[in-house]
Design a protein around this motif. Structure first.
Motif, PDB file in Angstrom:
ATOM      1  N   UNK A   1      29.447  52.458  28.287  1.00  0.00           N
ATOM      2  CA  UNK A   1      29.832  52.053  29.634  1.00  0.00           C
ATOM      3  C   UNK A   1      30.899  50.970  29.663  1.00  0.00           C
TER       4      UNK A   1
ATOM      5  N   UNK B   1      35.001  51.875  30.819  1.00  0.00           N
ATOM      6  CA  UNK B   1      35.316  52.047  32.252  1.00  0.00           C
ATOM      7  C   UNK B   1      35.112  50.778  33.060  1.00  0.00           C
ATOM      8  N   UNK B   2      34.096  50.014  32.697  1.00  0.00           N
ATOM      9  CA  UNK B   2      33.849  48.754  33.426  1.00  0.00           C
ATOM     10  C   UNK B   2      35.023  47.800  33.275  1.00  0.00           C
TER      11      UNK B   2
ATOM     12  N   UNK C   1      37.938  49.076  35.348  1.00  0.00           N
ATOM     13  CA  UNK C   1      37.806  48.837  36.798  1.00  0.00           C
ATOM     14  C   UNK C   1      38.038  47.364  37.114  1.00  0.00           C
ATOM     15  N   UNK C   2      37.468  46.483  36.323  1.00  0.00           N
ATOM     16  CA  UNK C   2      37.669  45.052  36.566  1.00  0.00           C
ATOM     17  C   UNK C   2      39.149  44.692  36.384  1.00  0.00           C
TER      18      UNK C   2
ATOM     19  N   UNK D   1      40.977  45.723  39.384  1.00  0.00           N
ATOM     20  CA  UNK D   1      40.710  44.725  40.437  1.00  0.00           C
ATOM     21  C   UNK D   1      41.643  43.533  40.310  1.00  0.00           C
ATOM     22  N   UNK D   2      41.765  43.015  39.093  1.00  0.00           N
ATOM     23  CA  UNK D   2      42.644  41.850  38.894  1.00  0.00           C
ATOM     24  C   UNK D   2      44.120  42.229  39.101  1.00  0.00           C
TER      25      UNK D   2
ATOM     26  N   UNK E   1      45.141  44.436  41.234  1.00  0.00           N
ATOM     27  CA  UNK E   1      45.305  44.445  42.694  1.00  0.00           C
ATOM     28  C   UNK E   1      45.513  43.032  43.220  1.00  0.00           C
ATOM     29  N   UNK E   2      44.762  42.079  42.663  1.00  0.00           N
ATOM     30  CA  UNK E   2      44.904  40.682  43.085  1.00  0.00           C
ATOM     31  C   UNK E   2      46.340  40.221  42.836  1.00  0.00           C
TER      32      UNK E   2
ATOM     33  N   UNK F   1      49.027  42.128  42.488  1.00  0.00           N
ATOM     34  CA  UNK F   1      49.953  42.848  43.381  1.00  0.00           C
ATOM     35  C   UNK F   1      49.928  42.215  44.763  1.00  0.00           C
ATOM     36  N   UNK F   2      48.729  41.909  45.236  1.00  0.00           N
ATOM     37  CA  UNK F   2      48.588  41.272  46.553  1.00  0.00           C
ATOM     38  C   UNK F   2      49.298  39.943  46.599  1.00  0.00           C
TER      39      UNK F   2
ATOM     40  N   UNK G   1      43.832  40.974  48.580  1.00  0.00           N
ATOM     41  CA  UNK G   1      43.774  42.304  47.959  1.00  0.00           C
ATOM     42  C   UNK G   1      43.147  42.220  46.559  1.00  0.00           C
ATOM     43  N   UNK G   2      42.140  43.052  46.328  1.00  0.00           N
ATOM     44  CA  UNK G   2      41.547  43.173  44.996  1.00  0.00           C
ATOM     45  C   UNK G   2      40.403  42.233  44.696  1.00  0.00           C
TER      46      UNK G   2
ATOM     47  N   UNK H   1      37.010  43.739  45.829  1.00  0.00           N
ATOM     48  CA  UNK H   1      36.731  44.905  44.983  1.00  0.00           C
ATOM     49  C   UNK H   1      36.145  44.438  43.644  1.00  0.00           C
ATOM     50  N   UNK H   2      36.826  43.497  43.030  1.00  0.00           N
ATOM     51  CA  UNK H   2      36.374  43.001  41.715  1.00  0.00           C
ATOM     52  C   UNK H   2      35.011  42.329  41.835  1.00  0.00           C
TER      53      UNK H   2
ATOM     54  N   UNK I   1      32.266  44.860  42.418  1.00  0.00           N
ATOM     55  CA  UNK I   1      31.987  45.680  41.237  1.00  0.00           C
ATOM     56  C   UNK I   1      31.186  44.882  40.212  1.00  0.00           C
TER      57      UNK I   1
END
Lengths: 307, 179
Positions: free
Chosen positions: A14, A17-18, A21-22, A25-26, A28-29, A31-32, B85-86, B89-90, B93
């Motif tokens: 596991x 994938x974890x 995904x994390x 998430x970072x 995306x942070x 990019x934001x 953003x994000x 989500x993080x 999760x």
């Protein structure tokens, strides 16, 4: 301890994938934070699609709020009537004063031959999303199709400045509130005209930064936009000084940001529109009406002197 | 003749319609959470209904709450609610991972234990977001509003938990989970 062993046994399958995904998430942070144009367009597009659905779903919640407000209004109607009577009397005095000042202002401008700056157009918009979390203070406005709203346009109510547009779509726009930690509004103190910067704190007050050391703001002094930078029109009320200490000067916004339903978006009118149709636009800041044969002061008219 | 049969793993997975229904309810809950902020009382501090929903689902029916649903629910809130953003989500999760590994495995835990766990998770999620906010903007947000948001979310959780339990018991027997 059986469950612990089971978890340990399963971990290798596991973990990847974890971590992915994390990491996403970072990413995306980042990019934001980087404010990538593509992400902003994607954001705007998703809002355009999802917002109508949201409007339908929130109808019952809005109805409950209206119900509560109705009950509150009935309960406090007597007190409210008294308060309104007093306020009405005070406003009548202010109205008289404002009318006389308006006349005086027009006369002075004509005497000085001041050039009226390009006008602004007003678009009414409905607030559909208000901040639900405390990390970002922004709202989504529904203004309908047919408007080209540039980023940076001021958003106001009759009470003062609400914020400015940070992204806009065909039907919906996002406004950054003056209370947001990223909002920086160039302002001046109304009495002393000292310039400063109103900075949001993600709370219900703003902080005045970059205020010159010589300035002495007084309690309840009005703080208005200075117009520096050319983004926001000058003279819009931002708030009033509510707390003064050695470390900071706090300003309470004149607009109650928690109770917004409708707002006005101010956009700079195109030069052609302004020149072609100066009188038919319902703008908040209309150009001065030029009257022929106007006598500015008793026995003196600058136009006659010039002629 | 004996044939070797594959172990029955179907009970561990809900079919797509159920997953979609649970995700749809999640979307409605996100919208409700955002809409609650329109009440002046909850301005910028609406209770974290989506976290309550995810926590309850992961605890009661983990097979109905796949990773993609959690990510999409959190992302929808970020896009519509104007959150960073994000970050949500993080945070959600990681919270789900913790719930699955540490909380959901203890079948003997009673409601009070779940409530305490939710309080901790709620606090951790807000702390994580605060940490990211601090790192990105070098500023601190209004802590009283954050405390209010955590408090309201913790108060709302029992209502949510009992309602969800009730709905699941009405809809049918729980889906059996294999060890």
């Amino acid at each position: 301890m059986v469950w612990l062993r089971q978890i340990r046994r399963k971990q290798p399958n596991h973990r990847l994938p974890q971590i992915v995904i994390i990491s996403v998430g970072f990413l995306l942070i980042l990019i934001g934070k980087a404010d990538v144009t593509a992400a902003r367009y994607m954001h705007g597009g998703i809002v355009e699609v999802v917002a109508p659905l949201y409007s339908i779903i929130t109808v019952p919640i809005d109805s409950i709020e209206t119900l509560f407000e109705g009950v509150q209004t009935v309960a406090s109607s007597r007190t409210e009537a008294k308060r309104l009577a007093v306020e009405n009397e005070r406003l009548r005095k202010w109205q008289q004063l404002a009318e006389s000042l308006e006349v005086e202002n027009r006369q002075l401008r004509s005497v000085l031959g001041a050039v009226v700056p390009p006008d602004w157009s007003a678009i009414t918009a409905r607030v559909i999303v208000v901040p639900a979390g405390n990390f970002t203070h922004s709202m989504i406005l529904e203004h309908g199709p047919g408007y080209k709203i540039p980023s940076g346009s001021a958003v106001v109510t009759s009470e003062g400045l609400v914020g400015y547009i940070i992204s806009s779509g065909k039907h919906f726009s996002r406004v950054l509130l003056i209370s947001d930690v990223n909002a920086r509004i160039p302002v001046i103190l109304s009495d002393s005209s000292w310039p400063g910067l109103a900075v949001g704190k993600n709370g219900l007050t703003l902080e005045l930064d970059f205020l010159p050391a010589e300035s002495k703001p007084s309690d309840n002094e009005a703080v208005v936009t200075s117009g520096h930078g050319g983004l926001l029109p000058a003279g819009i009320l931002v708030g009033r000084v509510s707390s003064i200490s050695k470390e900071q000067v706090l300003v309470t916004p004149s607009v109650e940001l928690r109770k917004l339903s409708f707002v006005t978006i101010l956009t700079r009118k195109e030069a052609t529109d302004f020149m072609l149709d100066p009188e038919q636009n319902n703008s908040l800041y209309s150009p001065l009406i030029e009257r022929k044969n106007e006598r500015l002061f008793e026995g003196l008219n600058s136009r006659e002197i010039l002629q | 003749m004996l044939t070797q049969t594959k172990p029955n793993t179907h009970n561990n997975y809900a079919d797509f319609s159920k997953l979609f229904l649970v995700f749809g309810v999640g979307v409605v809950i996100v919208f409700t959470e955002i809409a609650l902020a329109k009440w002046p009382f909850f301005f910028s501090a609406a209770p974290m209904l989506s976290l309550c929903y995810i926590f309850t689902l992961v605890l009661l029916r983990p097979q109905l709450m796949p990773v993609i649903s959690i990510v999409l629910i959190a992302l929808l809130f970020e896009l519509m609610g104007g959150d960073m953003l994000g970050v949500r989500v993080t945070a959600f999760y990681i919270a789900t991972l913790i719930i699955r590994r540490r909380v959901a495995v203890n079948e003997q835990a009673d409601f009070i234990a779940h409530w305490a766990n939710f309080s901790l998770i709620c606090f951790a999620v807000v702390l994580f977001r605060l940490f990211v906010f601090l790192s990105l903007y070098f500023a601190i947000t209004n802590l009283s509003m954050l405390a209010f948001q955590i408090g309201v979310s913790i108060l709302v959780f029992p209502i949510f938990f009992v309602t969800m339990n009730l709905i699941f018991s009405i809809l049918g027997s729980p889906i059996k989970q294999d060890d």
